[in-house]
Design a protein around this motif. Structure first.
Motif, PDB file in Angstrom:
ATOM      1  N   HIS A  71      -3.145   0.371  -4.088  1.00  7.07           N
ATOM      2  CA  HIS A  71      -2.908  -1.054  -3.850  1.00  7.07           C
ATOM      3  C   HIS A  71      -1.998  -1.527  -4.970  1.00  7.07           C
ATOM      4  O   HIS A  71      -2.444  -1.779  -6.092  1.00  7.07           O
ATOM      5  N   ALA A  72      -0.699  -1.634  -4.672  1.00  6.22           N
ATOM      6  CA  ALA A  72       0.292  -1.904  -5.705  1.00  6.22           C
ATOM      7  C   ALA A  72       0.156  -3.303  -6.276  1.00  6.22           C
ATOM      8  O   ALA A  72      -0.185  -4.260  -5.557  1.00  6.22           O
ATOM      9  N   LEU A  73       0.433  -3.423  -7.569  1.00  4.73           N
ATOM     10  CA  LEU A  73       0.421  -4.737  -8.211  1.00  4.73           C
ATOM     11  C   LEU A  73       1.517  -5.622  -7.629  1.00  4.73           C
ATOM     12  O   LEU A  73       1.320  -6.825  -7.423  1.00  4.73           O
ATOM     13  N   LYS A  74       2.668  -5.046  -7.371  1.00  4.60           N
ATOM     14  CA  LYS A  74       3.787  -5.758  -6.764  1.00  4.60           C
ATOM     15  C   LYS A  74       4.452  -4.826  -5.764  1.00  4.60           C
ATOM     16  O   LYS A  74       4.397  -3.607  -5.914  1.00  4.60           O
ATOM     17  N   GLY A 114     -26.622  11.549  13.704  1.00 12.26           N
ATOM     18  CA  GLY A 114     -26.847  10.655  12.570  1.00 12.26           C
ATOM     19  C   GLY A 114     -26.424   9.224  12.867  1.00 12.26           C
ATOM     20  O   GLY A 114     -25.648   8.957  13.793  1.00 12.26           O
ATOM     21  N   GLN A 115     -26.957   8.293  12.067  1.00  6.28           N
ATOM     22  CA  GLN A 115     -26.613   6.878  12.183  1.00  6.28           C
ATOM     23  C   GLN A 115     -25.857   6.482  10.916  1.00  6.28           C
ATOM     24  O   GLN A 115     -26.457   6.098   9.911  1.00  6.28           O
ATOM     25  N   PRO A 116     -24.521   6.554  10.912  1.00  8.13           N
ATOM     26  CA  PRO A 116     -23.759   6.277   9.698  1.00  8.13           C
ATOM     27  C   PRO A 116     -23.881   4.822   9.253  1.00  8.13           C
ATOM     28  O   PRO A 116     -23.996   3.907  10.075  1.00  8.13           O
ATOM     29  N   ALA A 117     -23.877   4.621   7.954  1.00  4.37           N
ATOM     30  CA  ALA A 117     -23.927   3.281   7.363  1.00  4.37           C
ATOM     31  C   ALA A 117     -22.619   3.033   6.618  1.00  4.37           C
ATOM     32  O   ALA A 117     -21.967   3.965   6.137  1.00  4.37           O
ATOM     33  N   THR A 118     -22.224   1.772   6.517  1.00  2.00           N
ATOM     34  CA  THR A 118     -20.969   1.425   5.858  1.00  2.00           C
ATOM     35  C   THR A 118     -21.216   0.826   4.481  1.00  2.00           C
ATOM     36  O   THR A 118     -22.285   0.284   4.194  1.00  2.00           O
ATOM     37  N   THR A 119     -20.212   0.937   3.654  1.00  2.00           N
ATOM     38  CA  THR A 119     -20.212   0.326   2.325  1.00  2.00           C
ATOM     39  C   THR A 119     -18.878  -0.379   2.136  1.00  2.00           C
ATOM     40  O   THR A 119     -17.825   0.183   2.454  1.00  2.00           O
ATOM     41  N   THR A 120     -18.921  -1.613   1.638  1.00  2.00           N
ATOM     42  CA  THR A 120     -17.709  -2.374   1.359  1.00  2.00           C
ATOM     43  C   THR A 120     -17.605  -2.618  -0.139  1.00  2.00           C
ATOM     44  O   THR A 120     -18.561  -3.096  -0.767  1.00  2.00           O
ATOM     45  N   VAL A 121     -16.460  -2.249  -0.720  1.00  2.00           N
ATOM     46  CA  VAL A 121     -16.241  -2.419  -2.154  1.00  2.00           C
ATOM     47  C   VAL A 121     -14.899  -3.104  -2.375  1.00  2.00           C
ATOM     48  O   VAL A 121     -14.046  -3.149  -1.485  1.00  2.00           O
ATOM     49  N   ALA A 122     -14.730  -3.635  -3.573  1.00  2.00           N
ATOM     50  CA  ALA A 122     -13.469  -4.290  -3.922  1.00  2.00           C
ATOM     51  C   ALA A 122     -12.358  -3.253  -4.053  1.00  2.00           C
ATOM     52  O   ALA A 122     -12.576  -2.147  -4.547  1.00  2.00           O
ATOM     53  N   PHE A 123     -11.173  -3.634  -3.609  1.00  2.00           N
ATOM     54  CA  PHE A 123      -9.998  -2.777  -3.722  1.00  2.00           C
ATOM     55  C   PHE A 123      -8.828  -3.683  -4.113  1.00  2.00           C
ATOM     56  O   PHE A 123      -8.087  -4.173  -3.276  1.00  2.00           O
ATOM     57  N   ARG A 124      -8.689  -3.889  -5.410  1.00  2.00           N
ATOM     58  CA  ARG A 124      -7.761  -4.878  -5.945  1.00  2.00           C
ATOM     59  C   ARG A 124      -6.398  -4.253  -6.243  1.00  2.00           C
ATOM     60  O   ARG A 124      -6.274  -3.027  -6.357  1.00  2.00           O
ATOM     61  N   PRO A 125      -5.389  -5.082  -6.405  1.00  2.00           N
ATOM     62  CA  PRO A 125      -4.082  -4.567  -6.835  1.00  2.00           C
ATOM     63  C   PRO A 125      -4.214  -3.777  -8.136  1.00  2.00           C
ATOM     64  O   PRO A 125      -4.872  -4.212  -9.080  1.00  2.00           O
ATOM     65  N   LEU A 184       0.854  -1.191   0.000  1.00  2.00           N
ATOM     66  CA  LEU A 184       0.000   0.000   0.000  1.00  2.00           C
ATOM     67  C   LEU A 184       0.890   1.242   0.000  1.00  2.00           C
ATOM     68  O   LEU A 184       1.646   1.482   0.937  1.00  2.00           O
ATOM     69  N   ARG A 185       0.794   2.028  -1.077  1.00  2.00           N
ATOM     70  CA  ARG A 185       1.561   3.266  -1.163  1.00  2.00           C
ATOM     71  C   ARG A 185       0.628   4.423  -0.836  1.00  2.00           C
ATOM     72  O   ARG A 185      -0.485   4.499  -1.356  1.00  2.00           O
ATOM     73  N   ILE A 186       1.095   5.344  -0.005  1.00  2.00           N
ATOM     74  CA  ILE A 186       0.230   6.403   0.521  1.00  2.00           C
ATOM     75  C   ILE A 186       0.881   7.764   0.288  1.00  2.00           C
ATOM     76  O   ILE A 186       2.098   7.920   0.448  1.00  2.00           O
ATOM     77  N   ALA A 187       0.066   8.736  -0.080  1.00  2.00           N
ATOM     78  CA  ALA A 187       0.543  10.115  -0.222  1.00  2.00           C
ATOM     79  C   ALA A 187      -0.599  11.057   0.126  1.00  2.00           C
ATOM     80  O   ALA A 187      -1.780  10.699   0.018  1.00  2.00           O
TER      81      ALA A 187
END
Length: 712
Positions: free
Chosen positions: A578-581, A503-514, A361-364
């Protein structure tokens, strides 16, 4: 003579530095502007107030007309042209003041057209009837007049600045004076003032050398110089000027003029013989050195020639007027820098100094202050490791642009991290934050705390991302398709109300692929005046989709420049790739010594060769890194840290310093003329580059894409 300028107000104090009494400046201060379209002075836009300062400080006849009715505001020189019409002309529409000539060809319609279209206009010889003296006797007079567009703080054209003179000599120089006045009105820092002053003086006076010097405030001087033929490109203009620091007793003519407050003119001699630092100084034969003429900033402007030169009365007057305008801008810049530095240090000290370094995981992140820049804001970001092994990412906005907003931002950020370390579920974290903001509001006795935030957890192992939002813009994900193309999409996360409203926050889950990159951003990225939010969001998603790579640092730069036009709001961006390698990283710290760039070149060549980077990439990267290292050492005077990060898709190089602008190292400045060429090569050889301010110093980076066939 009529003049012209546009529409908007905002400052908080009367025009500083203006004289009082029976002068035009005194009449301007005493006039009731609240009854005109210009409005009361405390509501004037900072750019408009800066233009007014320049007009009143100029010895040349200058006027500013404001709004669709072209309300007039002018200085003493212009008042003399008006004759008996002054001071009743103040605050009145131009068409009324100049009713006898407004309908003549080349007068009213030319002014209104220049105003509406925002195009500079110059007329070298205009014969017009003008009233003379208090008697108002009308005579035919020949004028040189020019109109230049003026912009407000958001970059919008708000009108025209008029320079008029009852003479036809030095026409081009008068136009330049009008243009430099408009350019100086938009300067914020001494770096900005130096750029404008040097560019203007070397061009207008066709000089061989120009120098600009200011006092350091606590002893000593710093000077920046420009010589004829020195290559300066757009890349060079984006970096700070190369200041040279000098001792208190330095005897250069520009400093002597600043210290004594008296001008000096050398017709033929060697004015820089004792203080020359290179061959350019040694060749100067004639020089004019003038003080800036301000009480807050001691400084001077020097113009030199390599051949004998006679300084005419007109040229001396123009130099004096130029130094006066530059001095006013320098004084305003010194005040701004004092306030700005304190506010930004407070802002950045409350943001994370270092983001996690992870293999996959590269972050900036990037934070840019709004147009004002004088006040700390409430935008914040954070990224941190969770006990579960995931990565917590957050970006939020506490309404306000003051110390209180920054303090609340610090409380919210610290509380969010504490809540996430106990229970990283995004909905649970935001629920806890909602209670905190409610408590802070009750403690402050207000229900007007406005805090938005988006919080997410990145799980690299499961290749998924879970998000929850409290009134914040939806994040963006850049995805790579199997065919190598990329597209971007907003995450469909329930927005919910801002914090503090139960408020009552709701979550969402999504794909996060390389290959995917997540982008969190504040509303300052996409909101612009007179532009719909939808247009800003569309521009952002389009820019991210077209980016050359998913590198987070490059995407932060792309995001902040995606929507055209200026913004008054702060801008915060956080990107996670999300780095490929896994990438390979290395760094070196070099001292502020003349041999440092050479050491960096040898180290980097060996490191990249060991990683089997293509030779074409190595050559470009080493050249760019050497240039950036030289600049970092010259600007900061501290050690520089060079870091390289290689992924299969790209090579990222950053050069960071921990100093401040305006100081230099022991390195000689003889070779600085090549600086523009080197920076031009960086722009040409890299696929992306930019600068990022940090808590201590700044970081300059560039990215070069690695050809797929030769990738690792």
């Amino acid at each position: 003579m009529p003049g012209t300028v546009g529409r908007v107000p905002t400052p908080a104090t009367p025009v500083p530095g203006a004289s009082t009494g029976h002068s035009a400046a005194g009449a301007v201060l005493a006039h009731d502007w609240a009854g005109t379209s210009l409005g009361p002075p405390e509501r004037w836009d900072p750019a408009i107030r800066a233009v007014v300062e320049l007009v009143l400080a100029s010895p040349m006849p200058m006027a500013l007309a404001y709004g669709d009715d072209l309300v007039l505001l002018y200085n003493d020189g212009y008042a003399e042209l008006l004759g008996s019409k002054h001071p009743t002309a103040l605050g009145r529409p131009s068409a009324e003041v100049h009713a006898e000539i407004w309908a003549l060809p080349g007068v009213g319609e030319v002014i209104e057209r220049a105003y509406r279209q925002g195009v500079p206009f110059l007329e070298k010889e205009a014969t017009l009837p003008m009233g003379r003296g208090r008697s108002g006797v009308t005579e035919q007079a020949v004028f040189t007049r020019s109109y230049s567009p003026v912009h407000d703080s958001t970059g919008q054209i708000v009108g025209m600045l008029t320079v008029a003179a009852e003479t036809t000599h030095v026409t081009e120089q008068l136009q330049s004076l009008s243009e430099v006045a408009a350019a100086l009105a938009g300067t914020l820092t001494l770096d900005d003032v130096a750029r404008v002053a040097l560019r203007y003086a070397i061009t207008t006076f066709d000089a061989d050398s120009v120098a600009f010097a200011v006092d350091e405030g606590g002893g000593g001087w710093r000077m920046v110089r420009r010589v004829r033929g020195e290559l300066m490109d757009e890349a060079d203009e984006r970096l700070p000027p190369l200041w040279r620091r000098t001792p208190v007793d330095w005897s250069a003519p520009v400093v002597q003029a600043a210290r004594s407050g008296a001008s000096s003119f050398t017709h033929d001699g060697h004015p820089l013989l004792e203080t020359a630092v290179d061959r350019h100084d040694q060749k100067i034969r004639a020089m004019a050195a003038l003080p800036l003429g301000t009480s807050v900033v001691r400084g001077g402007l020097a113009v030199g020639y390599g051949v004998p030169h006679t300084w005419s009365a007109a040229e001396r007057a123009l130099l004096a007027a130029s130094a006066e305008l530059i001095g006013q801008a320098a004084e305003r810049a010194r005040r701004f820098e004092t306030q700005h530095g304190t506010a930004q240090l407070l802002q950045r000290s409350m943001l994370p100094e270092h983001l996690p370094a992870l293999p996959r995981l590269r972050i900036a992140a990037r934070y840019d202050p709004g147009v004002d820049g004088n006040a700390a804001g409430g935008d914040f970001y954070d990224a941190f490791l969770l006990p579960t092994g995931g990565l917590g990412v957050v970006l939020g906005d506490v309404a306000g642009h003051d110390v209180q907003a920054a303090a609340r931002m610090g409380q919210v950020r610290a509380a969010l991290r504490a809540l996430a370390l106990a229970d990283p579920a995004p909905d649970a974290v935001l629920t806890g934050l909602d209670r905190l903001v409610t408590s802070l509001g009750a403690e402050a006795g207000t229900h007007e705390l406005f805090v938005t935030v988006v919080f997410g957890v990145v799980d690299a192992e499961r290749q998924e991302l879970t998000l929850a939002s409290a009134g914040h813009p939806a994040p963006l994900i850049r995805r790579c398709d199997p065919d190598g193309r990329s597209h971007a999409e907003y995450v469909d996360v329930p927005t919910g109300p801002p914090l503090g409203l139960g408020g009552q926050p709701a979550t969402t889950t999504v794909a996060f692929r390389p290959g995917d990159t997540l982008l969190l951003f504040s509303d300052g990225v996409v909101e612009r005046r007179r532009q719909s939010l939808t247009a800003g969001l569309d521009a952002l998603v389009d820019a991210i989709a077209k980016a050359g790579s998913g590198d987070p640092r490059a995407l932060c730069a792309v995001a902040t420049a995606a929507v055209s036009g200026g913004t008054e709001d702060d801008v915060a961006v956080l990107a996670v790739e999300h780095a490929l390698k896994p990438s390979r990283s290395a760094s070196i710290e070099v001292p502020a010594e003349p041999t440092a760039p050479s050491r960096v070149r040898h180290w980097m060549t060996g490191q990249l060769a060991e990683w089997q980077v293509p030779e074409s990439v190595i050559g470009a990267a080493v050249l760019c890194t050497s240039e950036l290292t030289t600049n970092a050492l010259l600007h900061a005077g501290t050690a520089a840290r060079v870091a390289v990060d290689l992924s299969p898709e790209r090579l990222l190089v950053s050069v960071a310093d921990s100093g401040t602008r305006g100081t230099v190292t022991r390195t000689r400045t003889d070779t600085l003329s090549s600086r523009g060429r080197g920076l031009g090569l960086i722009e040409e050889l890299s696929d992306a580059w930019g600068t990022d301010p940090t808590v201590r110093g700044s970081t300059v980076w560039f990215e070069i894409l690695v050809p797929p066939a030769e990738g690792r």
